[in-house]
Write an enzyme that holds these catalytic residues in place. Structure first.
Site, PDB file in Angstrom:
ATOM      1  N   ASN A  10       0.854  -1.192   0.000  1.00 12.15           N
ATOM      2  CA  ASN A  10       0.000   0.000   0.000  1.00 12.15           C
ATOM      3  C   ASN A  10       0.888   1.238   0.000  1.00 12.15           C
ATOM      4  O   ASN A  10       1.381   1.657   1.042  1.00 12.15           O
ATOM      5  CB  ASN A  10      -0.909  -0.034   1.249  1.00 12.15           C
ATOM      6  CG  ASN A  10      -1.837   1.163   1.311  1.00 12.15           C
ATOM      7  OD1 ASN A  10      -1.981   1.906   0.332  1.00 12.15           O
ATOM      8  ND2 ASN A  10      -2.464   1.369   2.471  1.00 12.15           N
ATOM      9  N   TRP A  11       1.073   1.803  -1.181  1.00 16.99           N
ATOM     10  CA  TRP A  11       1.985   2.953  -1.315  1.00 16.99           C
ATOM     11  C   TRP A  11       1.381   4.237  -0.765  1.00 16.99           C
ATOM     12  O   TRP A  11       2.068   5.256  -0.668  1.00 16.99           O
ATOM     13  CB  TRP A  11       2.359   3.156  -2.780  1.00 16.99           C
ATOM     14  CG  TRP A  11       3.264   2.100  -3.353  1.00 16.99           C
ATOM     15  CD1 TRP A  11       3.744   0.982  -2.705  1.00 16.99           C
ATOM     16  CD2 TRP A  11       3.800   2.052  -4.680  1.00 16.99           C
ATOM     17  NE1 TRP A  11       4.542   0.254  -3.560  1.00 16.99           N
ATOM     18  CE2 TRP A  11       4.599   0.882  -4.773  1.00 16.99           C
ATOM     19  CE3 TRP A  11       3.691   2.879  -5.796  1.00 16.99           C
ATOM     20  CZ2 TRP A  11       5.280   0.534  -5.941  1.00 16.99           C
ATOM     21  CZ3 TRP A  11       4.363   2.532  -6.962  1.00 16.99           C
ATOM     22  CH2 TRP A  11       5.150   1.376  -7.030  1.00 16.99           C
ATOM     23  N   LYS A  12       0.082   4.206  -0.488  1.00 18.65           N
ATOM     24  CA  LYS A  12      -0.600   5.422  -0.017  1.00 18.65           C
ATOM     25  C   LYS A  12      -0.324   6.580  -0.993  1.00 18.65           C
ATOM     26  O   LYS A  12      -0.375   6.364  -2.193  1.00 18.65           O
ATOM     27  CB  LYS A  12      -0.195   5.726   1.425  1.00 18.65           C
ATOM     28  CG  LYS A  12      -0.411   4.496   2.331  1.00 18.65           C
ATOM     29  CD  LYS A  12      -0.238   4.756   3.780  1.00 18.65           C
ATOM     30  CE  LYS A  12      -0.474   3.465   4.564  1.00 18.65           C
ATOM     31  NZ  LYS A  12      -0.344   3.612   6.014  1.00 18.65           N
ATOM     32  N   HIS A  97      -9.746   1.148   4.338  1.00 15.79           N
ATOM     33  CA  HIS A  97      -8.494   1.332   5.080  1.00 15.79           C
ATOM     34  C   HIS A  97      -8.724   2.318   6.236  1.00 15.79           C
ATOM     35  O   HIS A  97      -9.522   3.251   6.114  1.00 15.79           O
ATOM     36  CB  HIS A  97      -7.394   1.852   4.141  1.00 15.79           C
ATOM     37  CG  HIS A  97      -6.051   1.875   4.795  1.00 15.79           C
ATOM     38  ND1 HIS A  97      -5.654   2.917   5.598  1.00 15.79           N
ATOM     39  CD2 HIS A  97      -5.043   0.976   4.801  1.00 15.79           C
ATOM     40  CE1 HIS A  97      -4.437   2.643   6.067  1.00 15.79           C
ATOM     41  NE2 HIS A  97      -4.048   1.477   5.592  1.00 15.79           N
ATOM     42  N   GLU A 167      -6.087  -4.850  10.495  1.00 11.25           N
ATOM     43  CA  GLU A 167      -5.076  -3.845  10.807  1.00 11.25           C
ATOM     44  C   GLU A 167      -5.497  -3.066  12.043  1.00 11.25           C
ATOM     45  O   GLU A 167      -6.303  -2.124  11.938  1.00 11.25           O
ATOM     46  CB  GLU A 167      -4.942  -2.849   9.652  1.00 11.25           C
ATOM     47  CG  GLU A 167      -4.564  -3.464   8.344  1.00 11.25           C
ATOM     48  CD  GLU A 167      -3.989  -2.401   7.418  1.00 11.25           C
ATOM     49  OE1 GLU A 167      -2.781  -2.435   7.176  1.00 11.25           O
ATOM     50  OE2 GLU A 167      -4.748  -1.523   6.990  1.00 11.25           O
ATOM     51  N   GLY A 173       1.553   2.524  11.281  1.00 10.16           N
ATOM     52  CA  GLY A 173       2.489   3.641  11.435  1.00 10.16           C
ATOM     53  C   GLY A 173       3.224   3.626  12.771  1.00 10.16           C
ATOM     54  O   GLY A 173       3.960   4.565  13.084  1.00 10.16           O
ATOM     55  N   GLY A 235       2.608  -0.848   4.622  1.00 10.64           N
ATOM     56  CA  GLY A 235       2.700   0.565   4.271  1.00 10.64           C
ATOM     57  C   GLY A 235       4.150   0.978   4.094  1.00 10.64           C
ATOM     58  O   GLY A 235       4.747   0.811   3.022  1.00 10.64           O
TER      59      GLY A 235
HETATM   60  P1  PGA Z   1       2.511   0.573   8.059  1.00  5.29           P
HETATM   61  O1  PGA Z   1       1.038   0.813   7.441  1.00  5.29           O
HETATM   62  O2  PGA Z   1       3.007  -0.717   7.469  1.00  5.29           O
HETATM   63  O3  PGA Z   1       3.289   1.754   7.637  1.00  5.29           O
HETATM   64  O4  PGA Z   1       2.330   0.482   9.557  1.00  5.29           O
HETATM   65  C1  PGA Z   1       0.175  -0.237   7.255  1.00  5.29           C
HETATM   66  C2  PGA Z   1      -1.085   0.228   6.603  1.00  5.29           C
HETATM   67  O5  PGA Z   1      -1.494   1.379   6.740  1.00  5.29           O
HETATM   68  O6  PGA Z   1      -1.737  -0.550   5.905  1.00  5.29           O
END
Ligand code: PGA
Length: 252
Positions: A10-12, A97, A167, A173, A235
């Protein structure tokens, strides 16, 4: 359905340019090919989907959209539909998400999006997870409600065409991921919630369950071995070439 370990990258809202997106994608695919038995689903910003997907899909890589609208078409400025996403080469869709839920997306939206994705032939990756945990275990109720809503319009024969990404919001994060044995407990609970929605429950129809939140090269193996999961939604470790390469190397 997918039998390999699945990594959803998930590159956001990253990286800042198509040039960098192409580099990151090439490195990701290379790392995925090296780690046999691993399949990567890349979820780039929607504007990069077409140029990335063009001629670059393969046995070890597929694409996901990070979000789409549940309507087929119409006056929805700034939105894209699941059919449009599918047309650019997308096979999966991240739905609900935590960052979208924080921006106002509700269980009801997630329910409609799951149904719309399935109608368009896109596999929904249904994101669920509680914001916080306390000893009294209210978070189980949160997860149950999210699942019951998301699966309301999913017929039993389509369950296997869905994925669940658990999640916990407090791990996204964060510095540390959830403990693998806590994930194992959650996996049992998720299966129970889905089973009670369908009668008679059939084990073969359970969705693949992914874990997401602070996964990296250091913790992925243990989580995969002990968490009873099919893979990860990642992420930060998916948007840095060094980190993504290390993550896949750890899964070799
Ligand atoms: P992260 O994010 O791996 O940076 O903790 C995961 C996500 O938001 O799916």
């Amino acid at each position: 359905m997918i039998d390999k370990t699945t990594i959803v990258a998930n590159w956001k809202m990253n990286p800042p340019s198509l040039k960098e997106a192409k580099k990151l994608y090439a490195a990701t695919k290379k790392a995925a090919v090296g780690a046999r038995g691993v399949r990567v689903v890349v979820a780039p910003p929607a504007v990069f989907l077409s140029p990335l997907a063009k001629g670059r899909r393969g046995r070890n890589a597929a694409f996901a959209v990070q979000n789409a609208h549940f309507e087929k078409s119409g006056a929805h400025t700034g939105e894209i539909s699941y059919a449009q996403a599918k047309d650019t080469g997308v096979a999966y869709a991240i739905i609900g998400h935590a960052e979208r839920r924080a921006a106002g997306e509700m269980n009801d939206d997630v329910r409609k999006k799951v149904a719309a994705a399935l109608t368009s032939g896109v596999v929904p990756i249904i994101c669920i997870g509680e914001k916080e945990r306390s000893d009294s275990g209210e978070y189980f109720g949160v997860v149950k409600e999210q699942l019951h809503s998301a699966y309301t319009n999913v017929p039993q024969k389509r369950i296997a065409s869905t994925l669940v990404a658990y999640e916990p919001v407090w791990a996204i994060g964060a510095e540390e991921a959830m403990k693998p044995n806590d994930m194992q407990e959650m996996v049992i609970f998720i299966r129970k919630c889905i089973a009670e929605m369908y009668a008679p429950a059939q084990v073969s129809t359970f969705p693949m369950i992914l874990y997401g939140g602070a996964i990296d090269a250091g913790n992925a193996r243990d989580m995969l071995a002990q968490g009873d999961i099919g893979g990860f939604l990642v992420g930060r470790s998916s948007t840095n070439i060094k980190k993504v390469t290390a993550l896949f190397n750890a899964l070799r």
